[in-house]
Design a protein around this motif. Structure first.
Motif, mmCIF file in Angstrom:
data_model
loop_
_atom_site.group_PDB
_atom_site.id
_atom_site.type_symbol
_atom_site.label_atom_id
_atom_site.label_comp_id
_atom_site.label_asym_id
_atom_site.label_seq_id
_atom_site.Cartn_x
_atom_site.Cartn_y
_atom_site.Cartn_z
ATOM 1 N N TYR A 17 48.287 41.743 39.295
ATOM 2 C CA TYR A 17 47.680 42.824 38.519
ATOM 3 C C TYR A 17 46.502 42.368 37.674
ATOM 4 O O TYR A 17 45.875 43.194 36.995
ATOM 5 C CB TYR A 17 48.744 43.513 37.670
ATOM 6 C CG TYR A 17 49.671 44.330 38.532
ATOM 7 C CD1 TYR A 17 49.293 45.593 38.984
ATOM 8 C CD2 TYR A 17 50.883 43.819 38.957
ATOM 9 C CE1 TYR A 17 50.109 46.333 39.813
ATOM 10 C CE2 TYR A 17 51.722 44.562 39.780
ATOM 11 C CZ TYR A 17 51.328 45.814 40.209
ATOM 12 O OH TYR A 17 52.134 46.545 41.040
ATOM 13 N N ARG A 18 46.171 41.081 37.732
ATOM 14 C CA ARG A 18 44.908 40.617 37.170
ATOM 15 C C ARG A 18 43.749 40.952 38.111
ATOM 16 O O ARG A 18 42.598 40.984 37.692
ATOM 17 C CB ARG A 18 44.951 39.105 36.927
ATOM 18 C CG ARG A 18 45.774 38.708 35.728
ATOM 19 C CD ARG A 18 45.071 39.071 34.434
ATOM 20 N NE ARG A 18 45.849 38.645 33.266
ATOM 21 C CZ ARG A 18 45.295 38.290 32.125
ATOM 22 N NH1 ARG A 18 43.974 38.306 31.992
ATOM 23 N NH2 ARG A 18 46.055 37.950 31.108
ATOM 24 N N LEU A 19 44.049 41.143 39.382
ATOM 25 C CA LEU A 19 43.025 41.542 40.344
ATOM 26 C C LEU A 19 42.780 43.039 40.205
ATOM 27 O O LEU A 19 43.713 43.833 40.115
ATOM 28 C CB LEU A 19 43.480 41.214 41.767
ATOM 29 C CG LEU A 19 42.427 41.370 42.877
ATOM 30 C CD1 LEU A 19 41.345 40.304 42.737
ATOM 31 C CD2 LEU A 19 43.087 41.274 44.246
ATOM 32 N N GLY A 20 41.509 43.448 40.189
ATOM 33 C CA GLY A 20 41.166 44.847 40.017
ATOM 34 C C GLY A 20 41.763 45.726 41.106
ATOM 35 O O GLY A 20 41.922 45.306 42.262
ATOM 36 N N ALA A 21 42.094 46.961 40.736
ATOM 37 C CA ALA A 21 42.721 47.889 41.681
ATOM 38 C C ALA A 21 41.900 48.115 42.950
ATOM 39 O O ALA A 21 42.468 48.204 44.042
ATOM 40 C CB ALA A 21 43.009 49.222 40.972
ATOM 41 N N PRO A 22 40.563 48.202 42.893
ATOM 42 C CA PRO A 22 39.804 48.399 44.145
ATOM 43 C C PRO A 22 39.973 47.252 45.137
ATOM 44 O O PRO A 22 39.853 47.455 46.345
ATOM 45 C CB PRO A 22 38.350 48.515 43.668
ATOM 46 C CG PRO A 22 38.438 48.954 42.247
ATOM 47 C CD PRO A 22 39.669 48.278 41.717
ATOM 48 N N TYR A 23 40.245 46.041 44.628
ATOM 49 C CA TYR A 23 40.398 44.882 45.513
ATOM 50 C C TYR A 23 41.818 44.749 46.064
ATOM 51 O O TYR A 23 42.017 44.160 47.126
ATOM 52 C CB TYR A 23 40.034 43.595 44.767
ATOM 53 C CG TYR A 23 38.587 43.516 44.328
ATOM 54 C CD1 TYR A 23 37.561 43.352 45.247
ATOM 55 C CD2 TYR A 23 38.260 43.606 42.977
ATOM 56 C CE1 TYR A 23 36.238 43.270 44.842
ATOM 57 C CE2 TYR A 23 36.942 43.534 42.561
ATOM 58 C CZ TYR A 23 35.933 43.367 43.503
ATOM 59 O OH TYR A 23 34.627 43.304 43.094
ATOM 60 N N ALA A 36 34.811 38.476 41.348
ATOM 61 C CA ALA A 36 35.879 39.325 40.820
ATOM 62 C C ALA A 36 36.956 39.599 41.856
ATOM 63 O O ALA A 36 37.995 40.174 41.525
ATOM 64 C CB ALA A 36 35.293 40.652 40.331
ATOM 65 N N ALA A 37 36.750 39.192 43.098
ATOM 66 C CA ALA A 37 37.666 39.545 44.183
ATOM 67 C C ALA A 37 38.736 38.503 44.435
ATOM 68 O O ALA A 37 39.621 38.723 45.268
ATOM 69 C CB ALA A 37 36.877 39.777 45.473
#
Length: 389
Positions: free
Chosen positions: A259-265, A372-373
């Motif tokens: 959940y540290r990874l952005g929702a779009p990724y 960011a991915a």
């Protein structure tokens, strides 16, 4: 006088017999020759379609095989260029593009190896580098009343990430006697040797390459605590325990990483780890005693961890003190591999007599294209990685 007449008659009779015997032999030989001619014509007519198909369908393979075995390049020089994805031609330096069938086999092996190539974005380029333009800053906006003055807002910034192509080479060799053996599968041998070398070298570089004459791997970028993450570095989540998971709550670090990874990724995200790390994670259970790891439901489907696919890349580090042994992210968005689509093979029969060296080269590059991915899991508390703490 009578004896001479009888002798003459006997000789005459013998000559007549020899003449008849000779005529009979000639007649039989002529009949045999006519029969063989008719058989040859029937055989030629029956075999003609196969010969035409072979001549039309495999001119590049035959010419390339002749070049590899003996160095004879007349067949390659006589081939015309075709408007296909790969074609055979002669380079100014004496190198040759591999024939279409051999190149396809090499590409197939590379695609099936357990490396980031299987999940990253792969592009074919004709230049010395590939540039990725990234817009990672939001434009400014503000609220205002109907008649209030409008103030200038921020302008989005565009970054250019340049991925240079580096040369990857292999030098397999074989004896001339082995090449002279017509039963030897030269294409299979060459493709297997080159594919094995290139696949292992690429896989290692995409993970830990330092960018000096090779691709830049994901673990070679600055790595910072994700709370202080900024563009140009990869954020990590620490397990809180030196060289392992927190014994009291081993699953918490994995959930935090996801959940540290952005929702779009997250929609296209996956875990990347080696086999030893996978063995450790396969034993983890949640609070209800259920395993976090699930095997694929059908053949060819990857295993899943917390519902996300897992890629086993053996070049990832083992679990250890401050080791970033697990990566999670959308690698198609986060990592880009750029390569030239051609593979060059140069035959050298002189440098290592009595062996023939095949000098094969390919140009490929790789780099993180979206910082960011991708997120990392660090097995420790202190700083890890290539950048400053």
């Amino acid at each position: 006088m009578r004896d001479d007449d009888e002798l003459g008659r006997e000789i005459g009779g013998l000559m007549d017999e020899l003449g008849r015997f000779s005529a009979e032999i000639r007649t039989k030989l002529k009949a045999q020759d006519d029969r063989m001619t008719r058989l040859d014509r029937k055989t030629a007519r029956a075999a003609r379609p196969a010969l035409e198909a072979k001549a039309e369908g495999q001119p590049h393979r035959a010419a390339f095989g002749a070049y590899l075995r003996s160095g004879e390049d007349e067949g390659l020089r006589g081939l015309g260029l075709e408007g296909k994805a790969m074609s055979t031609t002669v380079a100014a330096d004496g190198g040759y593009l591999v024939d279409p069938q051999t190149a396809e086999r090499v590409r197939g092996v590379l695609g099936s190896t357990a490396s980031l190539r299987a999940v990253a974005s792969v592009v074919a380029v004709d230049a010395g580098s590939y540039d990725v333009l990234i817009d990672h800053a939001e434009p400014g906006a503000g609220w205002a009343g109907e008649t209030a003055a409008r103030t200038e807002t921020g302008t989005p910034q565009i970054d250019r990430i340049s991925i240079p192509l580096h040369e990857l080479s292999a030098l397999p060799k074989a004896s001339q006697r082995l090449l002279d053996d017509s039963a030897f599968d030269i294409e299979g041998w060459l493709a297997g040797r080159i594919a094995d070398t290139f696949a292992r070298s690429e896989a290692a570089a995409f993970v830990s390459g330092d960018g000096v004459d090779k691709p830049t791997g994901i673990l070679s970028y600055p790595q910072v605590d994700d709370d202080g993450w900024s563009w140009g570095s990869l954020g990590y989540v620490a397990t809180g325990t030196d060289g392992g998971f927190d014994p009291a709550a081993p699953v918490d670090a994995l959930i935090e990483l996801v959940y540290r990874l952005g929702a779009p990724y997250r929609a296209g995200a996956r875990f990347v780890m080696n086999s030893r790390t996978a063995g450790a994670l396969r034993k983890l259970k949640d609070a209800d005693g259920r395993f976090l790891w699930t095997d694929g439901l059908s053949a060819g489907e990857p295993a899943r961890l917390l519902g996300y696919p897992v890629l086993i890349a053996e070049d990832m580090p083992d679990i250890g003190t401050d080791a970033c042994a697990l990566a999670f992210g959308n690698f198609e968005a986060g990592y880009t591999i750029a390569e030239r689509p051609d593979l060059r093979v140069l035959r050298d029969p002189f440098s290592a007599k009595p062996h023939v060296i095949f000098y094969a080269t390919k140009r490929v590059g790789g780099a993180v294209s979206d910082f960011a991915a991708i997120k990392l899991l660090k097995f420790g508390i202190a700083w890890c990685g290539a950048g400053p703490p």
